[in-house]
Design an enzyme around this catalytic site. Structure first.
Site, short mmCIF file in Angstrom:
data_model
loop_
_atom_site.label_atom_id
_atom_site.label_comp_id
_atom_site.label_asym_id
_atom_site.label_seq_id
_atom_site.Cartn_x
_atom_site.Cartn_y
_atom_site.Cartn_z
N GLU A 115 -37.78 -41.66 -25.72
CA GLU A 115 -36.72 -42.68 -25.86
C GLU A 115 -37.15 -43.55 -27.03
OE1 GLU A 115 -34.03 -42.79 -24.09
OE2 GLU A 115 -34.56 -41.34 -22.56
N CYS B 7 -33.51 -51.86 -26.82
CA CYS B 7 -33.24 -50.61 -27.54
C CYS B 7 -31.74 -50.34 -27.59
CB CYS B 7 -33.96 -49.46 -26.85
SG CYS B 7 -33.61 -49.40 -25.09
P1 NAP Z 1 -44.77 -48.26 -30.14
O1 NAP Z 1 -45.68 -48.94 -31.08
O2 NAP Z 1 -44.39 -46.86 -30.42
O3 NAP Z 1 -45.49 -48.38 -28.73
C1 NAP Z 1 -44.88 -47.90 -27.57
C2 NAP Z 1 -45.94 -47.49 -26.57
O4 NAP Z 1 -46.70 -46.40 -27.09
C3 NAP Z 1 -46.96 -48.59 -26.25
O5 NAP Z 1 -47.29 -48.49 -24.89
C4 NAP Z 1 -48.16 -48.21 -27.12
O6 NAP Z 1 -49.38 -48.68 -26.60
C5 NAP Z 1 -48.09 -46.71 -27.05
N1 NAP Z 1 -48.72 -46.02 -28.18
C6 NAP Z 1 -48.96 -46.48 -29.42
N2 NAP Z 1 -49.54 -45.51 -30.16
C7 NAP Z 1 -49.67 -44.43 -29.35
C8 NAP Z 1 -50.20 -43.12 -29.53
N3 NAP Z 1 -50.70 -42.73 -30.70
N4 NAP Z 1 -50.19 -42.28 -28.48
C9 NAP Z 1 -49.66 -42.67 -27.30
N5 NAP Z 1 -49.14 -43.88 -27.07
C10 NAP Z 1 -49.13 -44.75 -28.09
O7 NAP Z 1 -43.41 -49.02 -29.96
P2 NAP Z 1 -43.19 -50.58 -29.69
O8 NAP Z 1 -43.29 -51.27 -30.97
O9 NAP Z 1 -43.99 -51.03 -28.53
O10 NAP Z 1 -41.69 -50.57 -29.16
C11 NAP Z 1 -40.59 -50.86 -29.98
C12 NAP Z 1 -39.76 -49.63 -30.18
O11 NAP Z 1 -39.43 -49.05 -28.93
C13 NAP Z 1 -38.45 -49.93 -30.84
O12 NAP Z 1 -38.30 -49.08 -31.93
C14 NAP Z 1 -37.40 -49.62 -29.78
O13 NAP Z 1 -36.20 -49.11 -30.25
C15 NAP Z 1 -38.08 -48.63 -28.93
N6 NAP Z 1 -37.55 -48.70 -27.58
C16 NAP Z 1 -36.76 -47.68 -27.16
C17 NAP Z 1 -36.23 -47.69 -25.90
C18 NAP Z 1 -35.37 -46.57 -25.41
O14 NAP Z 1 -35.10 -46.52 -24.21
N7 NAP Z 1 -34.92 -45.68 -26.25
C19 NAP Z 1 -36.52 -48.75 -25.03
C20 NAP Z 1 -37.32 -49.78 -25.50
C21 NAP Z 1 -37.83 -49.74 -26.79
P3 NAP Z 1 -50.02 -50.06 -27.11
O15 NAP Z 1 -49.07 -51.13 -26.78
O16 NAP Z 1 -51.28 -50.13 -26.33
O17 NAP Z 1 -50.24 -49.88 -28.58
#
Ligand code: NAP
Length: 514
Positions: free
Chosen positions: A256, A295
């Site tokens: 997602e 999102c």
């Molecule tokens: P992110 O940096 O991709 O992080 C998301 C999650 O992934 C966090 O728990 C993070 O852990 C973890 N993570 C980071 N690097 C990783 C890796 N290499 N392997 C596995 N896990 C990893 O995203 P974000 O900045 O938190 O979230 C914002 C984004 O989420 C936005 O683009 C938004 O559109 C999207 N979003 C989408 C939805 C949907 O339902 N489609 C819902 C909400 C948000 P850490 O925090 O420990 O780094």
């Protein structure tokens, strides 16, 4: 300062090394610390597979549903405390916090009711039985059985309670144990939810684990019976999908990710009319609720050329009265974004949009004082502008772009489609020909289409994800699908076609002989 521990292998464990500091995004005051360094993630996954899996699979859907009901009750009993934590650690206003925490409770309750309906069965009968030969004796029946591995859930920072609950509800009901990893920066709410559930001893051993802190090599430890549901940025989703074990073992992955959700105002929705007002309300809510960090929030606002100036002025008027500030204060209507990194990202995104369009309200200029605050920002574009970033860059904050179009449904749909796949887009019109064109043009690019109407009572707008409807979208949105009632269980189950003698199959599946 509090140390947030992980709950792995049925005990609370501390990580080593330099911890990550969690702060209050309104004051930058440190609140807690967390580290996952040195934790034995492989052992934690094995514990879930070997203890939690068998315990859940021994239960019927109704019994698993009863566990979800108890989880919802336990969270409800601590609602106020969780709301306060979300205000402090998430930069949420109380109303934003309710959106997250109440959403978690409601989703658990919905899946609890579904479990009750599915009753005493342990496997899910999928569709009708099929006569395969000339006589009814040669019979086929699809059924779904729980996978034998562990469901790893990696969540984004914006919904720490709902993110944990909506994924766990489906997995636990399907019969799979869960290891949940909240985003670190806002993990206090998810951590407290886990404490509450552990204190209440609601779930069987190994059914739910929590990893707080960096994910480390968690996705690389998964095998063919495991699944990974990820919510976050498209870039992280891409990294996970490309891991050798994920490819080699065909680990089921649901992503997602980003989305450039659009709202299309039909030319028949005259300024001042009920439909127009509904549309304005939805855009303003989506821009400012959770400081735009949803999102599903509306990012691109499409308005027939003739009404574009009026919409711009009305939105600007609405944004002017949004009080930005510390969400702990009652008068605040919009809090900060979640972290310094998030603020920098939003500022950069606004810069890109403003370089191609024109700021109609607000700017990315720093606000005085501490905290990760930014004003709501509306960027307007000229009709037909060949702006690239507005269709390519999700600015995850209180930011939207205004795009005038010809007034034709097909033209609006073509512009929306440039977002290359989204979670939800919406249309506001009473003209059924116009709606037909818009829906036909944008449906292949979306997981959900919201048809706004002033007569829908208490309409939550497009930005609210309901457990009864599918959530996810193609392309940029990650290609995933969650929720949607019973549909959500399929991800955690193996569909198997049983082929053989009808009475034997009917006995095995519990389908009464016809
Ligand atoms: P992110 O940096 O991709 O992080 C998301 C999650 O992934 C966090 O728990 C993070 O852990 C973890 N993570 C980071 N690097 C990783 C890796 N290499 N392997 C596995 N896990 C990893 O995203 P974000 O900045 O938190 O979230 C914002 C984004 O989420 C936005 O683009 C938004 O559109 C999207 N979003 C989408 C939805 C949907 O339902 N489609 C819902 C909400 C948000 P850490 O925090 O420990 O780094």
């Amino acid at each position: 300062m509090r140390t947030l521990r992980s709950y792995l292998g049925e005990r609370w464990v501390d990580g080593l090394g330099a911890p990550q500091i969690l702060v209050n995004p309104a004051t930058e005051e440190p609140l807690a610390q967390a580290s996952s360094e040195g934790l034995d993630l492989a052992a934690a996954l094995d514990h879930a597979r070997s203890k939690g899996g068998p315990a859940l699979r021994a239960l019927s859907f109704a019994e698993r549903g009863a566990l979800l009901k108890e989880m919802a009750k336990a969270i409800q009993a601590h609602r106020d405390e969780l709301l306060e934590l979300a205000v402090a650690n998430g930069g949420n206003t109380r109303s934003d916090a309710k959106f997250d925490v109440d959403g978690a409770i409601f989703t658990l309750q919905t899946y609890a009711e579904l479990g009750e309906k599915l009753g005493a069965a342990r496997l899910l009968v999928d569709g009708e039985g099929i006569q395969l030969g000339r006589s009814p004796r040669f019979h086929g029946q699809h059924v779904c059985v729980p996978r034998l591995g562990v469901a790893v859930h990696i969540n984004a920072f914006n919904f720490p309670a709902w993110g944990l609950a909506e994924k766990a509800a489906a997995a636990l009901l399907a019969g799979m144990p869960v290891l949940s990893k909240p985003a670190t920066s806002s993990a206090m709410v998810a951590h407290r939810v886990m404490e509450i559930l552990v204190e209440k001893k609601i779930l069987p051993e190994g059914a739910l684990s929590l990893l707080v802190g960096a994910p480390r090599n968690l996705p690389a430890l998964l095998g063919s019976q495991d699944v990974l549901a990820f919510t976050g940025s498209g870039d992280t989703g891409m990294l996970i999908r490309a891991l050798p074990n994920i490819v080699r073992e065909s680990v089921r992955v649901n992503v997602e990710a980003d989305s450039l959700n659009a709202a299309v105002l039909g030319p028949d929705a005259e300024p001042g009319g009920d439909m127009y007002e509904t549309f304005l309300k939805d855009v303003l809510r989506d821009m400012t609720q959770k400081a735009g960090q949803k999102c599903t929030a509306i990012r691109r606002v499409l308005v027939a050329d003739a009404h574009a100036t009026t919409v711009r002025d009305d939105l600007a008027e609405g944004l002017k009265i949004v009080r930005v500030g510390n969400p702990a204060l009652e008068e605040t209507r919009m809090g900060p974004v979640a972290s310094g990194a998030q603020l920098a990202d939003v500022r950069e995104g606004v810069g890109k949009l403003a370089a191609e369009g024109k700021a109609a309200f607000g700017s990315a200029a720093p606000l005085a004082g501490k905290g990760f605050f930014i004003s709501p920002v509306l960027i307007e574009f000229a009709k037909g502008a060949l702006a690239a970033s507005v269709h390519a860059r999700e600015v995850f904050g209180p930011v939207a772009s205004l795009l005038p179009y010809s007034g034709k449904g097909t033209d609006a749909a073509a512009i929306v489609a440039r977002g290359n796949g989204g979670l939800v887009s919406s249309a506001y019109s009473e003209d059924s020909d116009f709606l037909e064109e818009v829906v036909a043009g944008i449906a292949p690019y979306h997981g959900r289409i919201f048809l706004g109407h002033p007569k829908i009572e208490m309409s939550p707008g497009p930005g609210t994800v309901l457990p009864q409807l599918a959530h996810g979208g193609p392309g940029r949105a990650g290609g995933g699908e969650e929720l949607g009632g019973v549909r959500a269980l399929a991800f955690y189950m193996q569909r198997v076609a049983l082929e053989g003698s009808r009475p034997v199959i009917q006995k095995l599946t519990g389908v009464p002989p016809s």
